[in-house]
Design an enzyme around this catalytic site. Structure first.
Site: not given
Ligand code: LLP
Length: 439
Positions: A247, A288-290, A359-360
């Site tokens: 997050g 858990e960084p994404g 097309c939106e």
């Molecule tokens: N761990 C869990 C359990 C999660 O549900 C998520 C993201 C992450 C880690 C990674 O979060 P991050 O570090 O990437 O913020 N599609 C949306 C974001 C959805 C996030 C869902 N869960 C967007 O494009 O902003």
């Protein structure tokens, strides 16, 4: 906002990973996703460095939902990162890349029985249990396979972080996890501890995404630690792991101020030192960084194909991609910055809306932006698209998805090929016939 290797030369042209953008466009065409290896690596090292300040050392599990491919799994493996997967498909991708299953955390508020069995037989390191139904499924699958399932319980801590409501998950009114209120989480812990084929290792809570404050992360860790203390007092059970989720926000706009990872980790270290009973080991902290690993490493490259002024005087420029490769503006009102190759450091003199080709009416990539004078055939780049762009891409309007190319020190590596028209019909079956009375 821009990748670490991004630069603009004296002829106003963009370079990334030591390669001129124009050369990449000539080779791969547009639309095109680019990823900068140096940026990915720097972010991975930042997490590993920060988490090594904890005792025992913390661990980062990259959230594959932000962007995953076999090559990405390969990079994570090479750098000893953990991986968070949320589906059989993500697990399959990782295993195909030779990723160590013991470093995989399997998430999701709905996991099918087949996915649970797949995760258990693959011997993933952790299953994060999200509901009572799932607890029963994990227990029965583990019993059937003669295994002990390593489980974390997903707790909903009741923390409301300031982010878009669609990506907020910590509040009680959420489809995720076991709520801390009304004794739900306690009931889940009690029930889990009674399962013969489950080993409860600890707790997980993810409070939301693109969070720019530090306090909610610290609050989250404190809440999980307190829950552990409570159970230690009641039953002598103590969590080995506290997983505080992902997050961390990133810089989409120049004024965005992301939280400081080292500062958050230090605050967590202090609260754990303070709150761990003397007779037990401090829990391991997982993150858990994404987005914060991959978003700023990425950018999307488009060609401007249309420029029109609408009644009222507003200018639209339309590009050869859009919501099929970046759904975030339509879904979350996400805002992006952009630049034009060859004019990258010119003064912005034109106020335009950047529209997509789908097309939106809602297919607008950037609603209002000041850019240097844009012309048809210009190359336009949108920054910070490495996370949740390719992974949420679709074939809407039967438009093939763009390729993903990694750049590093003057070399380009194709990570995901551009889809062809043949790819689009690969799963289609041709019309054969219907019952003759319908003809
Ligand atoms: N761990 C869990 C359990 C999660 O549900 C998520 C993201 C992450 C880690 C990674 O979060 P991050 O570090 O990437 O913020 N599609 C949306 C974001 C959805 C996030 C869902 N869960 C967007 O494009 O902003």
């Amino acid at each position: 906002m821009t990748p670490d290797t991004y630069r603009v030369d004296e002829s106003h042209q963009i370079w990334i990973g030591g390669i001129r953008l124009g050369d990449l466009v000539a080779k791969y065409g547009t639309p095109l996703y680019l990823l900068d290896y140096a940026t990915i690596l720097a972010r991975i090292q930042q997490y590993q460095g920060a988490l090594s300040a904890l005792t025992p050392k913390g661990q980062a599990f990259y959230a594959g939902k932000a962007f995953l491919s076999e090559a990405m799994a390969g990079v994570l493996k090479e750098h000893n990162m953990g991986l968070d997967v949320v589906s059989g498909g993500e697990l399959y991708t990782a295993l195909r890349a030779g990723f160590n299953p013991g470093h995989i955390m399997f998430h999701g508020n709905v996991k099918t029985r087949d996915e649970i069995a797949y995760a258990l037989t693959a011997r993933v390191g952790y299953l994060v249990c999200d509901s009572f139904e799932e607890l029963d499924r994990i227990e029965s699958e583990a019993a059937r396979l003669g295994m002990i399932a390593p489980v974390l319980l997903r707790i909903t801590p009741g923390i409301e972080a300031h982010t878009h409501e669609f990506i907020r998950t910590g509040q009680f009114d959420s489809k995720f996890g076991f709520g801390l209120a009304e004794g739900i989480a306690d009931k889940a812990i009690e029930k889990t501890l009674a399962q013969p084929h489950i080993r409860l290792l600890g707790f997980h809570a993810h409070i939301g995404s693109q969070i720019l404050d530090e306090a909610p992360f610290v609050h989250n860790a404190q809440t999980l630690l307190d829950l552990g203390r409570d159970w230690y007092r009641r039953q002598g059970w103590w969590p080995e792991v506290l997983n505080i989720g992902g997050g961390f926000g990133i810089r989409y706009q120049p004024q965005d101020q992301p939280p400081q990872l080292a500062s958050v980790v230090k605050q967590i270290r202090d609260l754990i030192a303070e709150g761990t009973p003397r007779e037990v080991m401090a829990p391991k902290v997982f993150m858990e960084p994404g987005r914060s690993i991959i978003a700023e490493a990425g950018l999307t490259v488009y060609q401007v194909l249309v420029k029109k002024q609408v009644p009222g005087g507003k200018w639209y420029v339309a590009v050869d991609g859009g919501m099929g490769d970046n759904i975030r503006p339509a879904l979350y009102q996400a805002e992006y910055q952009a630049a034009i190759d060859g004019k990258a450091d010119w003064l912005p003199t034109q106020h335009v809306t950047v529209a997509g080709r789908y097309c939106e009416t809602g297919d607008v990539l950037i609603r209002e932006i000041n850019l240097p004078p844009v012309e048809v055939n210009d190359t336009l780049v949108v920054f910070a698209t490495g996370a949740y762009n390719y992974s949420m891409a679709s074939n809407y309007n039967r438009v093939p998805r763009p390729p993903v190319v990694l750049v590093d020190q003057g070399q380009d590596h194709l990570w995901i090929a551009r889809e062809s028209y043949a790819d689009l019909v690969r799963a289609d079956r041709p019309w054969t016939s219907v019952a003759w009375e319908h003809r």
